[in-house]
Design a protein around this motif. Structure first.
Motif, PDB file in Angstrom:
ATOM      1  N   ALA A 154      -6.680  -0.633   7.362  1.00 33.75           N
ATOM      2  CA  ALA A 154      -6.744   0.010   6.049  1.00 33.75           C
ATOM      3  C   ALA A 154      -6.108  -0.905   5.004  1.00 33.75           C
ATOM      4  N   GLN A 155      -6.767  -1.046   3.871  1.00 32.90           N
ATOM      5  CA  GLN A 155      -6.271  -1.947   2.831  1.00 32.90           C
ATOM      6  C   GLN A 155      -6.713  -1.462   1.460  1.00 32.90           C
ATOM      7  N   GLN A 156      -5.861  -1.640   0.470  1.00 29.57           N
ATOM      8  CA  GLN A 156      -6.194  -1.255  -0.894  1.00 29.57           C
ATOM      9  C   GLN A 156      -7.215  -2.226  -1.479  1.00 29.57           C
ATOM     10  N   ARG A 157      -8.250  -1.675  -2.113  1.00 31.07           N
ATOM     11  CA  ARG A 157      -9.270  -2.465  -2.795  1.00 31.07           C
ATOM     12  C   ARG A 157      -9.601  -1.798  -4.134  1.00 31.07           C
ATOM     13  N   PRO A 158     -10.024  -2.572  -5.133  1.00 34.87           N
ATOM     14  CA  PRO A 158     -10.445  -1.963  -6.391  1.00 34.87           C
ATOM     15  C   PRO A 158     -11.871  -1.431  -6.294  1.00 34.87           C
ATOM     16  N   GLY A 159     -12.081  -0.224  -6.798  1.00 31.38           N
ATOM     17  CA  GLY A 159     -13.406   0.375  -6.783  1.00 31.38           C
ATOM     18  C   GLY A 159     -14.034   0.376  -8.160  1.00 31.38           C
ATOM     19  N   LYS A 160     -14.818   1.388  -8.446  1.00 31.46           N
ATOM     20  CA  LYS A 160     -15.474   1.496  -9.747  1.00 31.46           C
ATOM     21  C   LYS A 160     -14.423   1.560 -10.847  1.00 31.46           C
ATOM     22  N   GLY A 161     -14.621   0.755 -11.882  1.00 31.56           N
ATOM     23  CA  GLY A 161     -13.656   0.705 -12.968  1.00 31.56           C
ATOM     24  C   GLY A 161     -12.373  -0.006 -12.607  1.00 31.56           C
ATOM     25  N   GLY A 162     -12.346  -0.637 -11.414  1.00 34.80           N
ATOM     26  CA  GLY A 162     -11.140  -1.324 -10.964  1.00 34.80           C
ATOM     27  C   GLY A 162     -10.100  -0.389 -10.392  1.00 34.80           C
ATOM     28  N   ASN A 163     -10.427   0.903 -10.261  1.00 30.67           N
ATOM     29  CA  ASN A 163      -9.482   1.880  -9.731  1.00 30.67           C
ATOM     30  C   ASN A 163      -9.271   1.669  -8.233  1.00 30.67           C
ATOM     31  N   PRO A 164      -8.031   1.674  -7.769  1.00 30.45           N
ATOM     32  CA  PRO A 164      -7.751   1.381  -6.367  1.00 30.45           C
ATOM     33  C   PRO A 164      -8.122   2.520  -5.414  1.00 30.45           C
ATOM     34  N   PHE A 165      -8.538   2.143  -4.221  1.00 29.77           N
ATOM     35  CA  PHE A 165      -8.776   3.084  -3.143  1.00 29.77           C
ATOM     36  C   PHE A 165      -8.470   2.374  -1.830  1.00 29.77           C
ATOM     37  N   THR A 166      -8.382   3.133  -0.753  1.00 31.19           N
ATOM     38  CA  THR A 166      -8.103   2.546   0.562  1.00 31.19           C
ATOM     39  C   THR A 166      -9.393   2.401   1.341  1.00 31.19           C
ATOM     40  N   VAL A 167      -9.733   1.173   1.692  1.00 28.24           N
ATOM     41  CA  VAL A 167     -10.946   0.925   2.460  1.00 28.24           C
ATOM     42  C   VAL A 167     -10.593   0.914   3.946  1.00 28.24           C
ATOM     43  N   TYR A 168     -11.517   1.447   4.760  1.00 28.46           N
ATOM     44  CA  TYR A 168     -11.291   1.538   6.202  1.00 28.46           C
ATOM     45  C   TYR A 168     -12.299   0.687   6.961  1.00 28.46           C
TER      46      TYR A 168
END
Length: 218
Positions: A49-63
């Motif tokens: 699990a790692q933090q990544r930027p999503g839409k708009g650069g908002n962070p989320f945790t990718v699995y």
């Protein structure tokens, strides 16, 4: 944003929701087998699990399923594992080449963090390094597969990847998504572009570095 893009984005979210829910159920036996293999070959944790930027650069945790050994050995008498090439075992390399390590990202799609198709989510520290044009890749949800992945994946330069990502943002449509999904099957079965030449993974994105240097795995 174009009206056609607004309609497309809304309908695409519905399709992503249905597709991810169905695939999570249908592929649950595959998830179980891969999880058990990761646990037996690499130990815990099974999920990376790692933090990544999503839409708009908002962070989320990718699995993702774990593919590497720990950076340091648990036994203090054994030297720390220094490089990604040493940490990436044959089993982990097989998971990556088959893209089975990406399966947990279906949960990210279900939760609305990602889409099935879109620019790959990279590292948050890259955000201030993008040009204004390159940053446009964050105008849409990141994807499990994308236009850059089926046009070279990790074997192309960062500049080429970002150009392809922005092209997708500007030309996104259900027809282009269908084309990307079809090309993804060919890329996965053909084991194309898994890594940059001479590199087990990819080095970090650095605008001041050699444009043809290897890049970090996404």
């Amino acid at each position: 944003m174009k009206r056609s893009h607004r309609v497309y984005d809304a309908l695409k979210r519905v399709l992503d929701l249905v597709c991810s829910a169905v695939l999570l159920v249908v592929l649950s036996p595959v998830f179980l087998v891969v999880a058990l293999l990761v646990r037996s070959r690499l130990g815990s944790p099974v999920i990376f699990a790692q933090q990544r930027p999503g839409k708009g650069g908002n962070p989320f945790t990718v699995y993702k399923f774990r593919t590497m050994r720990d950076a340091a050995a648990h036994d203090d008498s054994v030297a720390a594992v220094a490089s990604d090439a040493e940490r990436l075992t044959p089993f982990g390399r097989a998971l990556r080449s088959s893209s089975l390590d990406e399966l947990p990202e279906l949960l990210n799609v279900l939760l609305g963090h990602m889409s099935v198709v879109g620019p790959r989510p990279l590292l948050p520290e890259y955000l201030p390094r993008y040009t204004t044009e390159q940053a446009r890749r964050h105008e849409v949800r990141p994807g499990i597969t994308g236009w850059a992945q089926v046009n070279g994946r990790n074997a192309i330069s960062w500049e080429e990847r970002f150009e392809l990502d922005v092209y997708y943002v500007d030309h996104r449509s259900f027809w282009l998504d269908a084309k990307i999904l079809a090309m993804t099957l060919g890329a996965v079965f053909g084991r194309k572009g898994i890594s940059a030449q001479g590199s087990a993974t990819m080095e970090p994105f650095d605008p001041g570095a050699d444009k043809n240097a290897p890049k970090e795995d996404s």
